[in-house]
Design a protein around this motif. Structure first.
Motif, PDB file in Angstrom:
ATOM      1  N   VAL A 162       0.830  -1.201   0.000  1.00  0.00           N
ATOM      2  CA  VAL A 162       0.000   0.000   0.000  1.00  0.00           C
ATOM      3  C   VAL A 162       0.867   1.255   0.000  1.00  0.00           C
ATOM      4  N   HIS A 163       0.388   2.286  -0.670  1.00  0.00           N
ATOM      5  CA  HIS A 163       0.926   3.637  -0.521  1.00  0.00           C
ATOM      6  C   HIS A 163      -0.130   4.402   0.260  1.00  0.00           C
ATOM      7  N   CYS A 164       0.262   4.996   1.379  1.00  0.00           N
ATOM      8  CA  CYS A 164      -0.726   5.628   2.260  1.00  0.00           C
ATOM      9  C   CYS A 164      -0.232   6.980   2.756  1.00  0.00           C
ATOM     10  N   VAL A 165      -1.133   7.936   2.797  1.00  0.00           N
ATOM     11  CA  VAL A 165      -0.838   9.279   3.286  1.00  0.00           C
ATOM     12  C   VAL A 165      -1.890   9.642   4.334  1.00  0.00           C
ATOM     13  N   TYR A 166      -1.456  10.192   5.462  1.00  0.00           N
ATOM     14  CA  TYR A 166      -2.415  10.627   6.493  1.00  0.00           C
ATOM     15  C   TYR A 166      -2.218  12.105   6.787  1.00  0.00           C
ATOM     16  N   MET A 167      -3.328  12.836   6.913  1.00  0.00           N
ATOM     17  CA  MET A 167      -3.292  14.267   7.233  1.00  0.00           C
ATOM     18  C   MET A 167      -4.460  14.597   8.144  1.00  0.00           C
ATOM     19  N   SER A 168      -4.282  15.648   8.927  1.00  0.00           N
ATOM     20  CA  SER A 168      -5.406  16.186   9.703  1.00  0.00           C
ATOM     21  C   SER A 168      -5.232  17.685   9.822  1.00  0.00           C
ATOM     22  N   HIS A 169      -6.334  18.373  10.058  1.00  0.00           N
ATOM     23  CA  HIS A 169      -6.273  19.808  10.302  1.00  0.00           C
ATOM     24  C   HIS A 169      -6.823  20.073  11.688  1.00  0.00           C
ATOM     25  N   ARG A 170      -6.042  20.788  12.492  1.00  0.00           N
ATOM     26  CA  ARG A 170      -6.422  21.114  13.859  1.00  0.00           C
ATOM     27  C   ARG A 170      -6.286  22.611  14.089  1.00  0.00           C
ATOM     28  N   ASN A 171      -7.149  23.151  14.918  1.00  0.00           N
ATOM     29  CA  ASN A 171      -7.031  24.568  15.251  1.00  0.00           C
ATOM     30  C   ASN A 171      -5.819  24.817  16.138  1.00  0.00           C
ATOM     31  N   THR A 172      -5.512  23.864  17.000  1.00  0.00           N
ATOM     32  CA  THR A 172      -4.281  23.881  17.789  1.00  0.00           C
ATOM     33  C   THR A 172      -3.704  22.476  17.762  1.00  0.00           C
ATOM     34  N   ARG A 173      -2.436  22.347  18.037  1.00  0.00           N
ATOM     35  CA  ARG A 173      -1.696  21.104  17.801  1.00  0.00           C
ATOM     36  C   ARG A 173      -2.338  19.861  18.419  1.00  0.00           C
ATOM     37  N   THR A 174      -2.717  19.908  19.681  1.00  0.00           N
ATOM     38  CA  THR A 174      -3.210  18.706  20.355  1.00  0.00           C
ATOM     39  C   THR A 174      -4.723  18.712  20.560  1.00  0.00           C
ATOM     40  N   ASP A 175      -5.417  19.614  19.875  1.00  0.00           N
ATOM     41  CA  ASP A 175      -6.873  19.683  19.982  1.00  0.00           C
ATOM     42  C   ASP A 175      -7.503  18.558  19.164  1.00  0.00           C
ATOM     43  N   PHE A 176      -8.815  18.348  19.335  1.00  0.00           N
ATOM     44  CA  PHE A 176      -9.542  17.444  18.457  1.00  0.00           C
ATOM     45  C   PHE A 176      -9.422  17.965  17.022  1.00  0.00           C
ATOM     46  N   PRO A 177      -9.382  17.079  16.038  1.00  0.00           N
ATOM     47  CA  PRO A 177      -9.237  17.537  14.650  1.00  0.00           C
ATOM     48  C   PRO A 177     -10.491  18.211  14.118  1.00  0.00           C
ATOM     49  N   VAL A 178     -10.280  19.197  13.262  1.00  0.00           N
ATOM     50  CA  VAL A 178     -11.379  19.802  12.501  1.00  0.00           C
ATOM     51  C   VAL A 178     -11.793  18.855  11.379  1.00  0.00           C
ATOM     52  N   LEU A 179     -10.790  18.187  10.789  1.00  0.00           N
ATOM     53  CA  LEU A 179     -11.048  17.197   9.738  1.00  0.00           C
ATOM     54  C   LEU A 179      -9.848  16.260   9.688  1.00  0.00           C
ATOM     55  N   THR A 180     -10.117  14.977   9.444  1.00  0.00           N
ATOM     56  CA  THR A 180      -9.050  14.006   9.240  1.00  0.00           C
ATOM     57  C   THR A 180      -9.176  13.435   7.836  1.00  0.00           C
ATOM     58  N   CYS A 181      -8.042  13.022   7.269  1.00  0.00           N
ATOM     59  CA  CYS A 181      -8.074  12.516   5.889  1.00  0.00           C
ATOM     60  C   CYS A 181      -6.925  11.532   5.671  1.00  0.00           C
ATOM     61  N   ALA A 182      -7.255  10.374   5.140  1.00  0.00           N
ATOM     62  CA  ALA A 182      -6.246   9.400   4.730  1.00  0.00           C
ATOM     63  C   ALA A 182      -6.518   9.027   3.274  1.00  0.00           C
ATOM     64  N   VAL A 183      -5.467   8.990   2.469  1.00  0.00           N
ATOM     65  CA  VAL A 183      -5.591   8.615   1.064  1.00  0.00           C
ATOM     66  C   VAL A 183      -4.632   7.458   0.816  1.00  0.00           C
ATOM     67  N   SER A 184      -5.115   6.410   0.156  1.00  0.00           N
ATOM     68  CA  SER A 184      -4.267   5.239  -0.058  1.00  0.00           C
ATOM     69  C   SER A 184      -4.516   4.613  -1.415  1.00  0.00           C
ATOM     70  N   GLU A 185      -3.522   3.856  -1.860  1.00  0.00           N
ATOM     71  CA  GLU A 185      -3.650   3.062  -3.074  1.00  0.00           C
ATOM     72  C   GLU A 185      -3.059   1.690  -2.796  1.00  0.00           C
ATOM     73  N   ASP A 186      -3.848   0.656  -3.031  1.00  0.00           N
ATOM     74  CA  ASP A 186      -3.366  -0.712  -2.888  1.00  0.00           C
ATOM     75  C   ASP A 186      -4.012  -1.571  -3.967  1.00  0.00           C
ATOM     76  N   GLY A 187      -4.007  -2.872  -3.780  1.00  0.00           N
ATOM     77  CA  GLY A 187      -4.554  -3.766  -4.782  1.00  0.00           C
ATOM     78  C   GLY A 187      -6.039  -3.603  -5.019  1.00  0.00           C
ATOM     79  N   ARG A 188      -6.718  -2.895  -4.119  1.00  0.00           N
ATOM     80  CA  ARG A 188      -8.160  -2.679  -4.258  1.00  0.00           C
ATOM     81  C   ARG A 188      -8.475  -1.349  -4.925  1.00  0.00           C
TER      82      ARG A 188
END
Length: 265
Positions: A162-188
């Motif tokens: 798999v090739h996988c990338v993970y990102m999130s956006h937070r208002n402050t570093r350790t706060d709950f995320p505003v949005l989370t996002c993972a993008v991947s490519e594998d055999g599926r």
């Protein structure tokens, strides 16, 4: 305030399962989110004596016990290599090291929390859950299901290349995320997972089977098409329209990074 009337350290999964069938019983897990609420628990069930706090590796998969901590995920070399650091990146902004030393994988996944970085990342991989009563099912099916009183025993992450990338956006570093996002490519194929919408994470797929050809040079169109399938809402951290724009931005960044890793311009 959290009140516990009876504490039981389970000696088997069968004992834990039977105790958990009562509505006022509760599996403790790491007990970090649980203690922040105000409720009375008749029977608190501790799984810490059942050896479910390990990450075991076979030729086909990683088996991650439900009592494994987020810190163990963060430091595991095998998962780091399989996901190009995505697992580590998904947990490293969760509060702090002390918190991650206690918070469990089972608590994050079984809770199906909308804000869960962990759920978002594992949905982008070839992941299954093993339930004591329900058996082994895909994580995507589990994440979409209603909560019940089964027990999550472990996660099973297949070693699908798999090739996988993970990102999130937070208002402050350790706060709950505003949005989370993972993008991947594998055999599926290619998939994007978006969480903290603020609802639980959802998985969407590209119509193209792979990133070969650079998505016909249309990253914007691909990202916009994927983001349009994500329903967003508002809460104290962000509004729905902002999250919709952010989803497109993060998905596009994820696709772009996958293309860079594949050497496709």
């Amino acid at each position: 305030m959290l009140k516990i009337k009876e504490y039981v350290k389970a000696e088997s999964l069968e004992e834990a399962y039977q105790l958990n069938q009562k509505k006022k019983s509760c599996i403790l897990g790491g007990m970090l989110w649980l203690k922040m609420g105000s409720r009375t628990i008749q029977t608190a069930i501790d799984l810490s004596g059942l050896g479910l706090d390990k990450i075991e590796e076979t030729e086909e998969a990683f088996s991650i016990g439900c009592m494994t901590t987020l810190r163990q995920l963060e430091k595991h070399e095998g998962l780091e290599k399989l996901t190009q650091g995505a697992i580590r990146q998904s947990v490293e902004s969760i509060v702090g090291v002390q918190f991650r030393n206690l918070a469990t994988v089972g608590g994050s996944i079984f809770g199906r929390f909308g804000f869960s970085d962990v759920l978002t990342c594992f949905l982008a991989l070839d992941t299954y859950v093993e339930l004591y009563h329900g058996g082994i099912i895909p994580l995507e099916e589990f994440a979409a299901a209603k909560k019940d009183r089964d027990i999550l025993v472990r996660l099973i992450v297949k070693k699908t290349p798999v090739h996988c990338v993970y990102m999130s956006h937070r208002n402050t570093r350790t706060d709950f995320p505003v949005l989370t996002c993972a993008v991947s490519e594998d055999g599926r194929g290619v998939r994007a997972v978006v969480g903290a919408r603020p609802g639980r994470a959802v998985c969407i797929r590209l119509e193209e089977d792979s990133l070969e050809g650079g998505l016909d040079g249309s990253l914007d169109a691909a990202a916009e098409g994927l983001a349009a399938q994500v329903t967003t809402g508002s809460n104290m951290r962000a509004g729905a329209s902002y999250r919709s724009v952010l989803a497109k931005v993060l998905i596009r960044r994820g696709l772009c990074r996958l293309l860079e890793e594949r050497g496709i311009s």
